[in-house]
Design an enzyme around this catalytic site. Structure first.
Site, PDB file in Angstrom:
ATOM      1  N   VAL A 110      -0.922   4.807  -6.847  1.00 37.59           N
ATOM      2  CA  VAL A 110       0.312   4.134  -6.443  1.00 37.59           C
ATOM      3  C   VAL A 110       0.111   2.618  -6.365  1.00 37.59           C
ATOM      4  O   VAL A 110       1.075   1.863  -6.394  1.00 37.59           O
ATOM      5  CB  VAL A 110       0.834   4.623  -5.072  1.00 37.59           C
ATOM      6  CG1 VAL A 110       1.231   6.099  -5.141  1.00 37.59           C
ATOM      7  CG2 VAL A 110      -0.159   4.377  -3.952  1.00 37.59           C
ATOM      8  N   ASP A 111      -1.143   2.196  -6.278  1.00 36.48           N
ATOM      9  CA  ASP A 111      -1.414   0.760  -6.126  1.00 36.48           C
ATOM     10  C   ASP A 111      -1.189  -0.033  -7.420  1.00 36.48           C
ATOM     11  O   ASP A 111      -1.139  -1.250  -7.391  1.00 36.48           O
ATOM     12  CB  ASP A 111      -2.848   0.546  -5.638  1.00 36.48           C
ATOM     13  CG  ASP A 111      -3.045   1.067  -4.229  1.00 36.48           C
ATOM     14  OD1 ASP A 111      -2.062   1.051  -3.453  1.00 36.48           O
ATOM     15  OD2 ASP A 111      -4.165   1.493  -3.894  1.00 36.48           O
ATOM     16  N   MET A 165       3.097   0.255   1.317  1.00 32.14           N
ATOM     17  CA  MET A 165       1.674   0.321   1.011  1.00 32.14           C
ATOM     18  C   MET A 165       1.231  -0.813   0.083  1.00 32.14           C
ATOM     19  O   MET A 165       2.062  -1.502  -0.508  1.00 32.14           O
ATOM     20  CB  MET A 165       1.339   1.664   0.387  1.00 32.14           C
ATOM     21  CG  MET A 165       1.376   2.811   1.396  1.00 32.14           C
ATOM     22  SD  MET A 165       1.018   4.406   0.608  1.00 32.14           S
ATOM     23  CE  MET A 165       0.434   5.337   2.038  1.00 32.14           C
ATOM     24  N   ARG A 175      -2.778  -2.337   0.067  1.00 32.48           N
ATOM     25  CA  ARG A 175      -3.748  -3.024   0.920  1.00 32.48           C
ATOM     26  C   ARG A 175      -4.229  -4.327   0.281  1.00 32.48           C
ATOM     27  O   ARG A 175      -4.453  -5.320   0.956  1.00 32.48           O
ATOM     28  CB  ARG A 175      -4.940  -2.073   1.138  1.00 32.48           C
ATOM     29  CG  ARG A 175      -5.764  -2.363   2.359  1.00 32.48           C
ATOM     30  CD  ARG A 175      -5.242  -1.633   3.590  1.00 32.48           C
ATOM     31  NE  ARG A 175      -6.079  -1.890   4.760  1.00 32.48           N
ATOM     32  CZ  ARG A 175      -5.587  -2.068   5.983  1.00 32.48           C
ATOM     33  NH1 ARG A 175      -4.294  -2.026   6.208  1.00 32.48           N
ATOM     34  NH2 ARG A 175      -6.389  -2.293   7.000  1.00 32.48           N
ATOM     35  N   TYR A 219       3.164   7.637   4.267  1.00 32.97           N
ATOM     36  CA  TYR A 219       3.062   8.691   3.247  1.00 32.97           C
ATOM     37  C   TYR A 219       4.403   9.078   2.634  1.00 32.97           C
ATOM     38  O   TYR A 219       4.440   9.623   1.534  1.00 32.97           O
ATOM     39  CB  TYR A 219       2.412   9.947   3.837  1.00 32.97           C
ATOM     40  CG  TYR A 219       0.935   9.845   4.090  1.00 32.97           C
ATOM     41  CD1 TYR A 219       0.165   8.836   3.507  1.00 32.97           C
ATOM     42  CD2 TYR A 219       0.280  10.764   4.890  1.00 32.97           C
ATOM     43  CE1 TYR A 219      -1.202   8.742   3.735  1.00 32.97           C
ATOM     44  CE2 TYR A 219      -1.087  10.690   5.115  1.00 32.97           C
ATOM     45  CZ  TYR A 219      -1.832   9.678   4.547  1.00 32.97           C
ATOM     46  OH  TYR A 219      -3.180   9.604   4.769  1.00 32.97           O
ATOM     47  N   LEU A 220       5.503   8.843   3.387  1.00 35.77           N
ATOM     48  CA  LEU A 220       6.800   9.233   2.821  1.00 35.77           C
ATOM     49  C   LEU A 220       6.987   8.615   1.438  1.00 35.77           C
ATOM     50  O   LEU A 220       7.574   9.225   0.555  1.00 35.77           O
ATOM     51  CB  LEU A 220       7.966   8.800   3.729  1.00 35.77           C
ATOM     52  CG  LEU A 220       7.986   9.253   5.190  1.00 35.77           C
ATOM     53  CD1 LEU A 220       9.364   9.008   5.793  1.00 35.77           C
ATOM     54  CD2 LEU A 220       7.569  10.703   5.369  1.00 35.77           C
TER      55      LEU A 220
END
Lengths: 420, 420
Positions: free
Chosen positions: B143-144, B190, B192, B297-298
């Site tokens: 997803v990053d 999200m 990081r 997490y959703l």
């Protein structure tokens, strides 16, 4: 009855389907041009009436109004503004009636929760007393599902579908990672006083072992030791534990848990956020790796995953409100009547506003399991029909294509300003 | 080439579409039964290989495998488990190869991000050196969106669609309440190290004044005074302000903001949650009423609002991985190649794992506006195609009907246990 104009306003927290009710009101009013002249909307809810800031909905195209059916939020602006009691501030009510009179408004449709039902009732009573009787119909709306008489509240079914879908998806996620990573996941949902939304999370757990495994209701005082024991037991049994928690959960001391834990760098209490409090507690006591989410406005705005049943009901109460008014019914609210549980069948009924105003409906105790941590079969049977069906909005450029109205102002007729 | 078995494992954080890649791998392997015998999956990712805990995917029906295409999470379990370097723990790699050999596994498909690409490469090299050459193909997932060479990463497009949809819906909500209630809304997403997901929030703002108004990227050091000034300016101009913030935002001191503010009742730093830190700051400095949400997490599990483009690409890289392996390509990864921007056209290419492993792709500076608070037209042109199209899962009882596999264990052949 002579032809008069109508006024519609949205009140309190908005939902994924309050505009569907607006759509029902406006489309139905447009079908009765012999009886209803212009339909005005209050800009920012009742404030628009108090400050004579009216929106002329006749300036909107039929397709723009139709698009309200799939557009979340309040298209005319809503307001968190509670009118004081008649005794405390009669001037406010008189001003409302003065504005209505100036714009030949004979119908008042007020779309909100318990407070606005009360306002609606008072406007009706006072207008009669002042010799300018206004037909007042309340249109129910609240994600909290706490209005009396009606079987459910438009707005709730879509939040219910969103939270149940989201916690199911997160449960699948955590289940697949738990061996080496997150073992406990906490989702915080709305519901300051009543646990209906938390209960809806429970719909996601249809089979043994599926998440959510634990629900924390505002109706059940939080017992830390019992909770921690249950989390540990769940992780040992299934490898992970998913928790749905109401923002309104209170400790045995009656204080909100969300106000009990977190302080910012300056030592101020951190408002909101019971999920991190619960998650930290799990870390403290059990050392499990955790994640938490706070859905907040996402849940009540999530029109993309609205319940088809909810959308239909929201539209239906808007439509019925106009039809009731045209039949001369006053100080009433259309309600949802459950005609049959299985198969689910519903119809529109009517409640007297005097029976609705300022009443809250809490979860029956037998909707919550004896241990206080989940929903019963009875609760599931009540909730399940409310999330049935999907009603996707159109998409453009990969995103939901919601409408923004023109919201053209009606020229003012009164020379006086009114301070709100 | 002789017929051998294959091994597939999922690695790292799961996504809404990693199972679509698994579906692509398994369905394609099943079409080549002359070349590929059994396709085994690792239970809990690479741990399944190390502990000889293999799943026999041939026990799953065609319809169960097809359902992986629309089921989020990792159907066989994923793992956050990074193998050490060859020098540090050669035994781990040797064990992998021993297990592969015991089960006649000649193909290794590893579905993950940068770390797993590195593992994949090493297994290929060592297996060759050990005289049991394994064809290793990495299937990209994160997803990053931070893998090099590939135009985008499967998993990202669906998160992007979710966050852009959600922040648009919340923006509508706040806009309609701002007059009397919440004026500032903060959504934490999200990312990081790289701001791709935060950037995707920006897609929701298509027209002047639409939210989100401010984005806070991990690539841009957080300047409190400039931020507060911008929030105030935005509220004055539009009446409200919606902010998308990356969990990885850092202050000018290089420290994560999420670690800087909140303490629990015991004085411990509150992990996670930059949204409440930002929201509290707004309250401190500007006194605006605020709300905040943390999607956590959703966002990565939200298969119900997955991008059709992302699903198609996730499936395609799974399928291509098997086809590449059958063509004898080794130590490679299928990648997404953007053939045309407008209209968007893509194809599958191949990258050498040595060029992929342990590289991170950050947002180019010219994807972020000069002031650091939003995305540029160039970024929008890159992101927009990735969220195109809806690909709804089937629903049952009002909820997405995701599949749970039987995950039947393969009988062990090795007598030795392996400690992980």
């Amino acid at each position: 009855m002579p032809k008069t104009n109508a006024f519609y306003a949205q009140s309190g927290g908005v939902t994924a389907v309050i505009n569907a009710s607006a759509c029902g009101v406006i489309e139905t009013a447009r079908k009765h041009k012999d009886r209803i002249g212009k339909l005005y909307a209050g800009r920012n809810g009742i404030l628009g009436a108090l400050t004579e800031d009216l929106i002329d909905t006749s300036k909107e195209s039929a397709s723009a109004i139709a698009a309200l059916r799939y557009t979340p939020s309040g298209a005319f602006g809503s307001a968190r503004y509670k009118l004081k009691s008649l005794e405390e501030n009669r001037a406010q009510y008189e001003r409302l009636i003065e504005v209505f009179k100036a714009h030949s408004i004979g119908y008042f449709f007020y779309n909100g929760g318990g407070d606005s039902a009360d306002t609606c009732l008072k406007v009706s009573q006072l207008s009669e007393a002042m010799g300018y009787p206004i037909t007042c119909v309340h249109v129910p709306k609240t994600v909290d599902n706490d209005l009396p008489i009606t079987d459910c509240c438009p707005g709730f079914g879509s939040v219910a579908k969103y939270v149940a879908t989201s916690i199911r998806e997160a449960s699948y996620d955590v289940a697949s990672m738990a061996k080496t990573s997150t073992k406990v996941f906490v989702l915080e949902v709305m519901g300051r006083h009543a646990g209906w939304i938390t209960a809806a999370c429970g719909l996601a757990a249809e089979n043994e072992g599926e998440g959510p495994h634990i629900l924390l209701f505002p109706e059940i005082a939080f017992d830390q030791d019992r909770f921690i024991a249950r989390v540990e037991e769940t992780v040992k049994k299934y490898g992970y534990c998913v928790i749905g928690v109401s923002e309104g959960v209170k400790g045995t001391d009656g204080k909100f848990l969300s106000e009990s834990g977190l302080r910012d760098a300056f030592g101020h209490a951190q408002l909101g956020g019971v999920a991190p409090v619960i998650a930290n507690l799990v870390r403290e006591k059990l050392k499990y790796k955790y994640h938490w989410a706070v859905a907040d406005y996402l849940q009540r705005a999530a029109r993309h995953i609205a319940s088809k049943t909810d959308v239909a009901q929201a539209y239906a109460v808007g439509k019925a409100a106009v039809e009731m008014a045209l039949k001369g019914r006053n100080s009433v609210m259309p309600v949802i009547v459950r005609k049959s549980a299985k198969p689910y069948k519903w119809a529109i009924g009517a409640a007297e506003l005097k029976d609705v105003a300022n009443q809250e409906k809490f979860m029956p105790r037998d909707y919550i399991t004896a241990d206080g941590f989940h929903i019963t079969a009875k609760c599931r049977a009540y909730l399940s029909p409310l999330i049935q069906g999907e009603d996707y909005p159109p998409f453009k450029n990969g995103l939901p294509a919601y409408v923004q109205l023109k919201n053209v102002a009606v020229p003012k007729k009164l020379s006086t300003d009114f301070k709100v």
